[in-house]
Design a protein around this motif. Structure first.
Motif, PDB file in Angstrom:
ATOM      1  N   PRO A 118      -2.552 -11.496 -40.389  1.00 30.67           N
ATOM      2  CA  PRO A 118      -3.050 -10.543 -41.383  1.00 30.67           C
ATOM      3  C   PRO A 118      -3.892 -11.227 -42.456  1.00 30.67           C
ATOM      4  O   PRO A 118      -4.779 -10.609 -43.038  1.00 30.67           O
ATOM      5  N   LEU A 119      -3.619 -12.507 -42.718  1.00 26.92           N
ATOM      6  CA  LEU A 119      -4.371 -13.246 -43.727  1.00 26.92           C
ATOM      7  C   LEU A 119      -5.868 -13.202 -43.469  1.00 26.92           C
ATOM      8  O   LEU A 119      -6.669 -13.182 -44.405  1.00 26.92           O
ATOM      9  N   SER A 120      -6.246 -13.218 -42.209  1.00 29.42           N
ATOM     10  CA  SER A 120      -7.656 -13.348 -41.852  1.00 29.42           C
ATOM     11  C   SER A 120      -8.482 -12.161 -42.300  1.00 29.42           C
ATOM     12  O   SER A 120      -9.713 -12.241 -42.353  1.00 29.42           O
ATOM     13  N   ARG A 121      -7.823 -11.060 -42.656  1.00 35.08           N
ATOM     14  CA  ARG A 121      -8.557  -9.846 -43.013  1.00 35.08           C
ATOM     15  C   ARG A 121      -8.718  -9.655 -44.516  1.00 35.08           C
ATOM     16  O   ARG A 121      -9.158  -8.612 -44.981  1.00 35.08           O
ATOM     17  N   THR A 122      -8.346 -10.678 -45.301  1.00 33.17           N
ATOM     18  CA  THR A 122      -8.561 -10.625 -46.747  1.00 33.17           C
ATOM     19  C   THR A 122      -9.348 -11.857 -47.183  1.00 33.17           C
ATOM     20  O   THR A 122      -9.362 -12.889 -46.484  1.00 33.17           O
TER      21      THR A 122
END
Length: 502
Positions: free
Chosen positions: A196-200
């Motif tokens: 999920p980190l990759s989308r912020t």
């Protein structure tokens, strides 16, 4: 313990805290006397440190204007250097930070070479490393010196290294001399769908740091082993692509089958090791909910048992809150990580949160969590809970607290309203107070003076008669823009009333 206290000696920490305070005030005429009082320093100490900070600023930006004024004043509006930039400037002279960068970035690192490079004695290294040594010890990690390193469970090692480097730089510079930024970005991109980190914005940068640490360690032949406790999630699960890593590394840097399996599994584990989910429609969140629910496993069973308990004992009036995918997904991640590791593990939260006094709502929630996990720890399949109960409760509490309606479980403020008897004059105040959720308001009565936390009055007559009465004056000409100050006053009173006194 806060990150800066682990990494900085007392002099460096005082300088950083003073800079941070100057930045926060953001005024053109901050007095050194005010700063010295706030930080419990004498005037001369503060004046010297402010002068040092002023000199540091020109080392960071050669054209930086002076923040010093005559008559003992500081102009913080002239600051061009951010807190992150100044922290990193100081950390470049911090022995713990230097040491971590050193053994990550150099081949065959050892204490003698480190001492020569940084002009420091071995005894000084040992002394200045004490706070961070104590910190990592709680995760069964330790620093070594003959061969400079951080050793223990390699999974915890890498997370601890990430915490140290990310919090020291916040992505403002690239601290990995032995790994090219492009290589780390390429590796992070290959596995981004799992995180999920990759989308912020900042999350993508964090993921690149994780990738760099992965490359630093594997190139030094420090590998992670496969853990059979991953089996129920990863074995024969096509979502987890165990061929991807070697395909990405290429034939020159590819790992043998055992190493590749261990390292790939760690990447997939890392995607679950923290409560990463913040976006409702995150594909990785729904994948997690699916994978844990369709494969028999103690983690999902424990989460379901906890949700049933919490709906009946904690969220009685709003059980639907616990049906939110984000809540369930983050609870799964937490339970999974504690189940796999069976011990406390490094996390950013404990390094950035300032310890605060416990409130009544926190105490109630914590009590209910301990009741559940105390009982579960007695069951054979959940015996792993016994040794990690305290950090587990803390982690679960951190997930539930934002959704936990504190006013419903806290002592409300009792507020008396002394206004002219006219609906059109008092309706705004009553509507405002009712909307807060933590205030019980009613018309002011003198005989109830001892029970009021605050009296809001359009007249100062009550204070003249009762000087000790906690009175907030509200002029009838005030409007919506004046509610901000009233809200701050009420919020402070509410927090004070609900803090548990030791």
């Amino acid at each position: 313990m806060l990150y800066e206290k682990l990494m900085m000696d007392s002099g460096m920490l005082t300088k950083f805290m003073l800079f941070k305070r100057i930045t926060k005030i953001n005024q053109s005429d901050v007095s050194i006397t005010q700063l010295s009082d706030e930080l419990s320093l004498n005037y001369q100490q503060t004046s010297i440190i402010v002068t040092e900070i002023n000199n540091d600023l020109t080392k960071i930006i050669s054209t930086h204007p002076s923040i010093l004024h005559r008559a003992g004043k500081v102009d913080s509006t002239k600051l061009l250097v951010t807190i992150d930039e100044y922290r990193y400037f100081l950390l470049k002279k911090s022995v713990p930070f230097q040491y971590i960068l050193y053994f990550l970035n150099h081949d065959s690192p050892n204490i003698e070479d480190f001492c020569q490079r940084y002009y420091v004695s071995r005894s000084t290294v040992s002394r200045k490393m004490l706070p961070i040594k104590k910190h990592v010890k709680q995760f069964n990690l330790r620093f070594t010196y003959t061969e400079a390193n951080l050793i223990g469970d390699e999974r915890s090692v890498r997370v601890a290294l990430f915490d140290a480097l990310w919090l020291g730089t916040r992505g403002t510079i690239w601290p990995f001399k032995s790994v090219a930024l492009e290589d780390a970005q390429k590796l992070a991109g290959a596995f981004s769908e799992y995180f999920p980190l990759s989308r912020t914005y900042l999350g993508a940068k964090e993921l690149t740091y994780f990738a760099a640490i992965f490359l630093c360690r594997t190139r030094k032949k420090m590998f992670v082993s496969y853990d059979t406790r991953y089996d129920f999630l990863m074995k024969d699960n096509p979502y987890y692509d165990f061929e991807r890593l070697n395909n990405e590394l290429g034939p020159v840097h590819s790992l043998d089958p055992e190493q590749s399996k261990g390292e790939s599994s760690f990447i997939f584990f890392l995607a679950h090791y923290a409560p990463f989910y913040t976006i409702d429609d995150d594909p990785s969140l729904f994948q997690t909910l699916h994978d844990f629910s369709v494969r028999p496993n103690p983690v999902y069973e424990l989460v379901q048992e906890f949700l049933t308990y919490a709906k009946a004992n904690i969220f009685k009036k709003e059980p639907e809150i616990l049906d939110k995918p984000i809540i369930i997904g983050n609870l799964i991640n937490i339970m999974f990580t504690f189940y796999v590791l069976g011990k406390p593990f490094p996390n950013l939260q404990i390094l950035v949160e300032t310890p605060h006094q416990k409130r009544k709502a926190d105490q109630f929630l914590e009590l209910k969590l301990y009741q559940f996990f105390d009982e579960k720890a007695q069951e054979k399949e959940y015996k792993f809970i016994y040794t990690i109960k305290k950090p587990l409760v803390h982690s679960v509490k951190s997930i539930l607290l934002p959704s936990y309606d504190k006013p419903k479980h806290s002592e409300h403020l009792k507020v008396g309203v002394a206004f002219e008897h006219n609906f059109t004059l008092v309706r705004m105040i009553y509507q405002f107070l009712n909307d807060l959720g933590f205030v019980d308001s009613s018309p002011y009565q003198e005989e109830l003076n001892d029970s009021y936390d605050l009296v809001i009055s359009s007249s100062l007559l009550p204070r003249k008669k009762y000087p000790e009465l906690p009175l907030y004056f509200w002029d009838l000409s005030y409007g919506n823009k004046d509610l901000t100050d009233l809200y701050k006053t009420l919020q402070q009173l509410f927090e004070k009333k609900n803090i548990i006194q030791d």
